[in-house]
Scaffold this motif. Structure first.
Motif, PDB file in Angstrom:
ATOM      1  N   GLY A 277     -26.227 -25.745 -11.042  1.00  0.00           N
ATOM      2  CA  GLY A 277     -25.125 -25.914 -11.979  1.00  0.00           C
ATOM      3  C   GLY A 277     -25.361 -26.985 -13.006  1.00  0.00           C
ATOM      4  N   VAL A 278     -24.314 -27.221 -13.806  1.00  0.00           N
ATOM      5  CA  VAL A 278     -24.442 -28.198 -14.877  1.00  0.00           C
ATOM      6  C   VAL A 278     -24.296 -29.608 -14.354  1.00  0.00           C
ATOM      7  CG1 VAL A 278     -23.722 -26.687 -16.739  1.00  0.00           C
ATOM      8  CG2 VAL A 278     -22.003 -27.884 -15.431  1.00  0.00           C
ATOM      9  N   HIS A 279     -23.723 -29.769 -13.165  1.00  0.00           N
ATOM     10  CA  HIS A 279     -23.485 -31.103 -12.629  1.00  0.00           C
ATOM     11  C   HIS A 279     -24.629 -31.537 -11.726  1.00  0.00           C
ATOM     12  CE1 HIS A 279     -19.513 -31.651 -14.174  1.00  0.00           C
ATOM     13  NE2 HIS A 279     -19.127 -30.505 -13.685  1.00  0.00           N
TER      14      HIS A 279
ATOM     15  N   PRO B 167     -13.812 -35.544 -12.131  1.00  0.00           N
ATOM     16  CA  PRO B 167     -13.180 -34.328 -12.628  1.00  0.00           C
ATOM     17  C   PRO B 167     -14.184 -33.540 -13.465  1.00  0.00           C
ATOM     18  CG  PRO B 167     -11.833 -36.261 -13.112  1.00  0.00           C
ATOM     19  CD  PRO B 167     -13.144 -36.768 -12.588  1.00  0.00           C
ATOM     20  N   CYS B 168     -14.068 -32.247 -13.430  1.00  0.00           N
ATOM     21  CA  CYS B 168     -15.015 -31.425 -14.178  1.00  0.00           C
ATOM     22  C   CYS B 168     -14.399 -30.991 -15.500  1.00  0.00           C
ATOM     23  CB  CYS B 168     -15.415 -30.194 -13.371  1.00  0.00           C
ATOM     24  SG  CYS B 168     -16.430 -29.093 -14.372  1.00  0.00           S
ATOM     25  N   ASP B 169     -14.844 -31.614 -16.617  1.00  0.00           N
ATOM     26  CA  ASP B 169     -14.318 -31.153 -17.908  1.00  0.00           C
ATOM     27  C   ASP B 169     -15.122 -29.984 -18.457  1.00  0.00           C
ATOM     28  OD1 ASP B 169     -16.327 -32.947 -18.294  1.00  0.00           O
ATOM     29  OD2 ASP B 169     -15.211 -34.305 -19.578  1.00  0.00           O
ATOM     30  N   MET B 170     -16.109 -29.506 -17.684  1.00  0.00           N
ATOM     31  CA  MET B 170     -16.791 -28.264 -18.064  1.00  0.00           C
ATOM     32  C   MET B 170     -15.869 -27.064 -17.876  1.00  0.00           C
ATOM     33  SD  MET B 170     -19.832 -28.515 -19.162  1.00  0.00           S
ATOM     34  CE  MET B 170     -20.679 -29.999 -19.597  1.00  0.00           C
ATOM     35  N   ALA B 171     -14.836 -27.242 -17.048  1.00  0.00           N
ATOM     36  CA  ALA B 171     -13.918 -26.122 -16.790  1.00  0.00           C
ATOM     37  C   ALA B 171     -12.835 -26.061 -17.868  1.00  0.00           C
ATOM     38  CB  ALA B 171     -13.284 -26.279 -15.412  1.00  0.00           C
TER      39      ALA B 171
ATOM     40  N   ALA C 194     -14.713 -19.416 -16.676  1.00  0.00           N
ATOM     41  CA  ALA C 194     -14.019 -20.681 -16.967  1.00  0.00           C
ATOM     42  C   ALA C 194     -14.977 -21.820 -17.306  1.00  0.00           C
ATOM     43  CB  ALA C 194     -13.149 -21.090 -15.784  1.00  0.00           C
ATOM     44  N   CYS C 195     -16.270 -21.671 -17.065  1.00  0.00           N
ATOM     45  CA  CYS C 195     -17.207 -22.744 -17.389  1.00  0.00           C
ATOM     46  C   CYS C 195     -18.550 -22.166 -17.794  1.00  0.00           C
ATOM     47  CB  CYS C 195     -17.364 -23.709 -16.218  1.00  0.00           C
ATOM     48  SG  CYS C 195     -18.416 -23.074 -14.910  1.00  0.00           S
ATOM     49  N   CYS C 196     -19.445 -23.054 -18.262  1.00  0.00           N
ATOM     50  CA  CYS C 196     -20.732 -22.586 -18.788  1.00  0.00           C
ATOM     51  C   CYS C 196     -21.873 -22.766 -17.784  1.00  0.00           C
ATOM     52  CB  CYS C 196     -21.051 -23.308 -20.090  1.00  0.00           C
ATOM     53  SG  CYS C 196     -21.106 -25.105 -19.892  1.00  0.00           S
ATOM     54  N   ASN C 197     -21.545 -22.989 -16.505  1.00  0.00           N
ATOM     55  CA  ASN C 197     -22.582 -23.049 -15.475  1.00  0.00           C
ATOM     56  C   ASN C 197     -23.337 -21.710 -15.474  1.00  0.00           C
ATOM     57  OD1 ASN C 197     -23.915 -22.716 -12.985  1.00  0.00           O
ATOM     58  ND2 ASN C 197     -22.482 -24.088 -11.936  1.00  0.00           N
ATOM     59  N   GLN C 198     -24.663 -21.760 -15.679  1.00  0.00           N
ATOM     60  CA  GLN C 198     -25.433 -20.518 -15.813  1.00  0.00           C
ATOM     61  C   GLN C 198     -25.356 -19.648 -14.572  1.00  0.00           C
ATOM     62  OE1 GLN C 198     -26.793 -19.657 -18.831  1.00  0.00           O
ATOM     63  NE2 GLN C 198     -27.078 -17.658 -17.867  1.00  0.00           N
TER      64      GLN C 198
ATOM     65  N   LEU D 273     -20.566 -31.312  -7.187  1.00  0.00           N
ATOM     66  CA  LEU D 273     -19.358 -30.712  -7.760  1.00  0.00           C
ATOM     67  C   LEU D 273     -19.468 -29.192  -7.816  1.00  0.00           C
ATOM     68  CD1 LEU D 273     -19.376 -33.744  -8.992  1.00  0.00           C
ATOM     69  CD2 LEU D 273     -17.757 -32.789 -10.598  1.00  0.00           C
ATOM     70  N   CYS D 274     -20.542 -28.704  -8.420  1.00  0.00           N
ATOM     71  CA  CYS D 274     -20.665 -27.251  -8.575  1.00  0.00           C
ATOM     72  C   CYS D 274     -20.828 -26.558  -7.223  1.00  0.00           C
ATOM     73  CB  CYS D 274     -21.844 -26.906  -9.484  1.00  0.00           C
ATOM     74  SG  CYS D 274     -21.586 -27.406 -11.194  1.00  0.00           S
ATOM     75  N   GLY D 275     -21.649 -27.126  -6.359  1.00  0.00           N
ATOM     76  CA  GLY D 275     -21.854 -26.502  -5.041  1.00  0.00           C
ATOM     77  C   GLY D 275     -20.541 -26.381  -4.285  1.00  0.00           C
ATOM     78  N   THR D 276     -19.703 -27.411  -4.369  1.00  0.00           N
ATOM     79  CA  THR D 276     -18.396 -27.396  -3.703  1.00  0.00           C
ATOM     80  C   THR D 276     -17.487 -26.359  -4.364  1.00  0.00           C
ATOM     81  OG1 THR D 276     -18.635 -29.743  -3.224  1.00  0.00           O
ATOM     82  CG2 THR D 276     -16.414 -28.836  -3.075  1.00  0.00           C
ATOM     83  N   CYS D 277     -17.455 -26.396  -5.680  1.00  0.00           N
ATOM     84  CA  CYS D 277     -16.561 -25.528  -6.450  1.00  0.00           C
ATOM     85  C   CYS D 277     -16.892 -24.053  -6.243  1.00  0.00           C
ATOM     86  CB  CYS D 277     -16.694 -25.905  -7.923  1.00  0.00           C
ATOM     87  SG  CYS D 277     -15.778 -24.882  -9.056  1.00  0.00           S
ATOM     88  N   LEU D 278     -18.168 -23.734  -6.196  1.00  0.00           N
ATOM     89  CA  LEU D 278     -18.570 -22.319  -6.114  1.00  0.00           C
ATOM     90  C   LEU D 278     -18.103 -21.643  -4.827  1.00  0.00           C
ATOM     91  CD1 LEU D 278     -22.167 -22.551  -7.646  1.00  0.00           C
ATOM     92  CD2 LEU D 278     -20.131 -21.559  -8.683  1.00  0.00           C
TER      93      LEU D 278
HETATM   94  S1  SF4 Z   1     -18.974 -24.474 -11.203  1.00  0.00           S
HETATM   95 FE1  SF4 Z   1     -17.007 -25.603 -11.015  1.00  0.00          FE
HETATM   96  S2  SF4 Z   1     -17.614 -27.786 -10.976  1.00  0.00           S
HETATM   97 FE2  SF4 Z   1     -19.355 -26.614 -11.766  1.00  0.00          FE
HETATM   98  S3  SF4 Z   1     -19.140 -26.665 -14.014  1.00  0.00           S
HETATM   99 FE3  SF4 Z   1     -18.137 -24.797 -13.275  1.00  0.00          FE
HETATM  100  S4  SF4 Z   1     -15.979 -25.368 -12.993  1.00  0.00           S
HETATM  101 FE4  SF4 Z   1     -17.150 -27.269 -13.101  1.00  0.00          FE
END
Ligand code: SF4
Length: 360
Positions: A203-205, A214-218, A231-235, A292-297
């Motif tokens: 992810g991007v984080h 907090p993730c402002d990528m979302a 909702a985000c640009c995580n590839q 962050l991304c691993g948890t969020c996914l």
């Molecule tokens: S996967 Fe979740 S934590 Fe990671 S950039 Fe996207 S919204 Fe943010």
């Protein structure tokens, strides 16, 4: 529109939208995050123009950021979207690998497309330079700068100690007399880079990010080349078209007002932007391992996380907390954003050529 003005929009949910116009690209960069080829997927132009037609004077993103693949493979589409965005009061930016700089002269339709946007970003790194020479890229950028266009360079290196970055950033500064800002980041482990790059997480984080942030990528929706809205640009999220809690719809069915409402209203996304994924996971009794991304996914498979998010956002104080976090991001400024999500060492380069008073 200067790079600083673009980054200043970052804390604002729905402040901008990434629009992937095609997955195709004529270059074969070894680090390509979208694994693009010339025969990759590309969808009907009408899908994107109809979406841009849903921007209105009252409801539009402040910025439409056109990406790919290589968006300038569709110069007519870039121009059509820029015109629609401008009519609604939105500004536009375009990121390109500049394949056309290899020719003696920029084709008219491409020159017209570049002139139609408010900011042009040249993607430049050691991998692009294997395909398009730096001299050719600088020659085109120089003409754009002389014509008064706002341009920037998006550069990636392996890390902040990569000698390539030191040499490139010096060269950009010297060649353009400090007038061209740069956003410097590190190669991520997505797409073709996944075959050879070893990273510590997905992810991007993955870079210089404290644990509970907090993730402002979302905050900025990303529209994949097939019209799916994430909702985000995580590839990883873009490639998987999910998980479910990060899927906002499809531009074949949903216009900007609907997408914006989902982005700003979904309890899970509001908590991800305000507290971050990890405190939410812990509150729900779930693991916060994996960053962050691993948890969020994992959230789509964790019903207690969604329940906790709904409970939190229904509370009286959450709205105030949400605004406070947004304000903190705004006050921290664009360089702080560049440090969090890119290079610590080169973050200041985003301000090159920025004169606030000239833009107010
Ligand atoms: S996967 Fe979740 S934590 Fe990671 S950039 Fe996207 S919204 Fe943010």
């Amino acid at each position: 529109m200067h790079l600083v003005e673009i980054i200043n929009l970052r804390p604002r949910p729905g402040g901008a939208v990434f629009l992937g116009l095609t997955r195709r690209c004529p270059l074969l960069c070894r680090h390509c995050s979208t694994d693009s080829l010339m025969n990759s997927e590309q969808h009907d132009a009408g899908l994107f123009t109809r979406f841009a037609d849903t921007f209105t004077a009252d409801e539009h993103p402040e910025l439409v950021l056109m990406t790919g693949g290589e968006p300038l493979l569709r110069p007519g589409l870039v121009t059509a979207i820029a015109e629609r965005a401008r009519r609604a009061g939105a500004r536009t930016a375009l990121i390109s690998g500049m394949f056309f700089a290899r020719e003696d002269r920029v084709p008219d339709r491409i020159a017209q497309a570049i002139a139609s946007v408010d900011h042009f970003v040249a993607s430049l790194d050691i991998f692009h330079e294997e395909q398009v020479s730096r001299g050719a890229v600088f020659a085109v950028l120089g003409r754009l700068v002389e014509a008064g266009m706002d341009v920037s360079v998006q550069a990636v290196g392996l890390d902040d100690e990569d000698p390539y970055l030191e040499e490139l950033t010096r060269d950009v500064r010297e060649t353009f007399g400090g007038r061209v800002p740069m956003l410097v980041a590190h190669v991520g482990g997505a797409g073709r880079a996944a075959e050879w790059l070893t990273t510590t997480g997905g992810g991007v984080h993955t870079l210089a990010v404290p644990a509970a942030l907090p993730c402002d990528m979302a905050g900025w929706p990303t529209i994949a080349y097939d019209g799916t809205v994430l909702a985000c640009c995580n590839q990883d999220v873009i490639d998987r078209r999910g998980p479910e809690h990060l899927r906002l719809g499809h531009i074949g069915e949903d216009g900007w007002p609907e997408i914006r409402r989902r982005l700003t209203g979904a309890p899970l996304l509001r908590v991800i932007r305000t507290l971050g994924p990890q405190p939410l996971a812990q509150r729900a009794g779930e693991s916060a391992d994996g960053g962050l991304c691993g948890t969020c996914l994992r959230f789509s498979d964790q019903p207690e996380v969604s329940r906790q998010a709904s409970e939190l956002t229904a509370g009286e104080t959450f709205g105030a907390m949400e605004q406070m976090v947004e304000q903190l991001h705004v006050q921290a400024g664009p360089t702080a954003f560049a440090r969090r999500y890119g290079s610590l060492r080169y973050a200041d380069l985003i301000t090159l050529g920025y004169r606030e008073e000239a833009r107010s």
